[in-house]
Design a protein around this motif. Structure first.
Motif, PDB file in Angstrom:
ATOM      1  N   PHE A 128       0.767  -1.119   0.126  1.00 20.73           N
ATOM      2  CA  PHE A 128       0.156  -0.085   0.082  1.00 20.73           C
ATOM      3  C   PHE A 128       0.855   1.431  -0.039  1.00 20.73           C
ATOM      4  O   PHE A 128       0.585   2.426  -0.759  1.00 20.73           O
ATOM      5  N   ILE A 129       1.767   1.378   0.799  1.00 23.73           N
ATOM      6  CA  ILE A 129       2.940   2.228   0.712  1.00 23.73           C
ATOM      7  C   ILE A 129       3.460   2.565  -0.654  1.00 23.73           C
ATOM      8  O   ILE A 129       3.511   3.512  -1.328  1.00 23.73           O
ATOM      9  N   GLY A 130       3.978   1.338  -1.400  1.00 27.15           N
ATOM     10  CA  GLY A 130       4.425   1.469  -2.585  1.00 27.15           C
ATOM     11  C   GLY A 130       3.504   2.087  -3.415  1.00 27.15           C
ATOM     12  O   GLY A 130       3.621   2.624  -4.690  1.00 27.15           O
ATOM     13  N   ARG A 131       2.044   1.502  -3.409  1.00 24.75           N
ATOM     14  CA  ARG A 131       1.063   2.034  -4.461  1.00 24.75           C
ATOM     15  C   ARG A 131       0.814   3.530  -4.209  1.00 24.75           C
ATOM     16  O   ARG A 131       0.678   4.281  -5.065  1.00 24.75           O
ATOM     17  N   SER A 132       1.008   3.862  -3.097  1.00 25.52           N
ATOM     18  CA  SER A 132       0.795   5.549  -2.665  1.00 25.52           C
ATOM     19  C   SER A 132       2.174   6.436  -3.461  1.00 25.52           C
ATOM     20  O   SER A 132       1.635   7.449  -3.969  1.00 25.52           O
ATOM     21  N   ILE A 133       3.006   5.786  -3.716  1.00 25.20           N
ATOM     22  CA  ILE A 133       4.222   6.599  -4.267  1.00 25.20           C
ATOM     23  C   ILE A 133       4.229   6.240  -5.680  1.00 25.20           C
ATOM     24  O   ILE A 133       4.492   7.178  -6.711  1.00 25.20           O
ATOM     25  N   PHE A 134       4.173   4.939  -6.141  1.00 20.71           N
ATOM     26  CA  PHE A 134       4.549   4.508  -7.322  1.00 20.71           C
ATOM     27  C   PHE A 134       3.398   3.929  -8.325  1.00 20.71           C
ATOM     28  O   PHE A 134       3.414   3.117  -9.105  1.00 20.71           O
ATOM     29  N   ASN A 135       2.121   4.227  -7.720  1.00 24.02           N
ATOM     30  CA  ASN A 135       0.919   3.695  -8.354  1.00 24.02           C
ATOM     31  C   ASN A 135       0.970   1.895  -8.558  1.00 24.02           C
ATOM     32  O   ASN A 135       1.579   1.204  -7.442  1.00 24.02           O
ATOM     33  N   ASN A 136       0.420   1.323  -9.249  1.00 26.63           N
ATOM     34  CA  ASN A 136       0.185  -0.098  -9.344  1.00 26.63           C
ATOM     35  C   ASN A 136       1.646  -0.826  -9.453  1.00 26.63           C
ATOM     36  O   ASN A 136       1.607  -1.942  -8.771  1.00 26.63           O
ATOM     37  N   GLU A 137       2.682  -0.079 -10.040  1.00 29.14           N
ATOM     38  CA  GLU A 137       3.885  -0.680 -10.220  1.00 29.14           C
ATOM     39  C   GLU A 137       4.313  -1.087  -8.670  1.00 29.14           C
ATOM     40  O   GLU A 137       4.971  -1.998  -8.390  1.00 29.14           O
ATOM     41  N   GLY A 138       4.302   0.040  -7.892  1.00 27.41           N
ATOM     42  CA  GLY A 138       4.831  -0.124  -6.344  1.00 27.41           C
ATOM     43  C   GLY A 138       3.967  -0.984  -5.653  1.00 27.41           C
ATOM     44  O   GLY A 138       4.669  -2.068  -4.760  1.00 27.41           O
ATOM     45  N   TYR A 139       2.440  -1.185  -5.766  1.00 28.49           N
ATOM     46  CA  TYR A 139       1.793  -2.153  -5.094  1.00 28.49           C
ATOM     47  C   TYR A 139       2.429  -3.553  -5.777  1.00 28.49           C
ATOM     48  O   TYR A 139       2.567  -4.654  -4.905  1.00 28.49           O
ATOM     49  N   PHE A 140       2.307  -4.143  -7.018  1.00 24.16           N
ATOM     50  CA  PHE A 140       2.412  -5.512  -7.682  1.00 24.16           C
ATOM     51  C   PHE A 140       3.836  -5.820  -7.377  1.00 24.16           C
ATOM     52  O   PHE A 140       4.113  -6.837  -7.505  1.00 24.16           O
ATOM     53  N   SER A 141       4.629  -4.692  -7.541  1.00 16.00           N
ATOM     54  CA  SER A 141       6.209  -5.273  -7.244  1.00 16.00           C
ATOM     55  C   SER A 141       6.509  -5.818  -5.959  1.00 16.00           C
ATOM     56  O   SER A 141       7.204  -6.656  -5.832  1.00 16.00           O
ATOM     57  N   VAL A 142       5.398  -5.496  -4.917  1.00 18.91           N
ATOM     58  CA  VAL A 142       5.546  -6.008  -3.684  1.00 18.91           C
ATOM     59  C   VAL A 142       4.839  -7.379  -3.518  1.00 18.91           C
ATOM     60  O   VAL A 142       5.346  -8.408  -3.211  1.00 18.91           O
ATOM     61  N   VAL A 143       3.527  -7.594  -3.977  1.00 21.21           N
ATOM     62  CA  VAL A 143       2.604  -8.537  -3.671  1.00 21.21           C
ATOM     63  C   VAL A 143       2.962 -10.031  -4.649  1.00 21.21           C
ATOM     64  O   VAL A 143       2.753 -10.987  -4.129  1.00 21.21           O
ATOM     65  N   ASN A 144       3.459  -9.458  -5.803  1.00 24.62           N
ATOM     66  CA  ASN A 144       3.785 -10.365  -6.609  1.00 24.62           C
ATOM     67  C   ASN A 144       4.993 -11.400  -6.149  1.00 24.62           C
ATOM     68  O   ASN A 144       5.215 -12.435  -6.401  1.00 24.62           O
TER      69      ASN A 144
END
Length: 162
Positions: A128-144
């Motif tokens: 969620f922090i990643g998504r706040s800064i880098f949008n979906n790239e930040g989110y999916f780079s983590v959860v994947n």
């Protein structure tokens, strides 16, 4: 889910009447579904009512956004969502801040639930922090990175069987 088909490939039954052999010799079944060549069971090891309560409340997402907003300059130092995923760590201090925020918002810590779900909470917090800064790239780079199905697919693509 009720039939156990997400937990064990042995629970999935195909009637012989739906059996079909492709021109290449592969056996497939009709009937409106797809059975993958490699079965990856659903992972519920992290599940707890505590985790569900946190996720359904939206508080983890709210906390992540507030953290991102307060620490935007530092977080913008990561060059991409992938770089963020590789370099950012959820510290015990950050987890303690989250737990205090949850308590302040009427979600009391459930120690057994926390022990069971802490690793997944860290992944979601980071995502969620990643998504706040880098949008979906930040989110999916983590959860994947934590997704067993994606890991299995990458291994298959790299010629590994497991």
């Amino acid at each position: 889910l009720e039939k156990g088909e997400l937990y064990s490939a042995d629970s999935i039954k195909f009637p012989d009447s739906l059996k079909f052999r492709t021109p290449g010799g592969k056996v497939v079944y009709g009937g409106g579904g797809i059975m993958p060549d490699i079965f990856v069971p659903i992972d519920t090891t992290f599940s707890s009512s505590y985790y569900s309560k946190i996720m359904y409340s939206g508080l983890l997402n709210n906390f992540s956004f507030q953290y991102s907003d307060k620490n935007r300059t530092m977080l913008n130092g990561f060059k991409s969502g992938l770089n963020f995923s590789e370099k950012f760590n959820v510290t015990s201090q950050l987890m303690n801040e989250l737990l205090a925020y949850l308590e302040k918002n009427n979600i009391k810590k459930d120690e057994p639930g926390f022990r069971r779900s802490a690793d997944r909470m860290k992944i979601q917090l980071k995502a969620f922090i990643g998504r706040s800064i880098f949008n979906n790239e930040g989110y999916f780079s983590v959860v994947n990175r934590a997704d067993k199905t994606i890991k299995s697919a990458i291994n298959l693509l790299n010629g590994k069987t497991n």
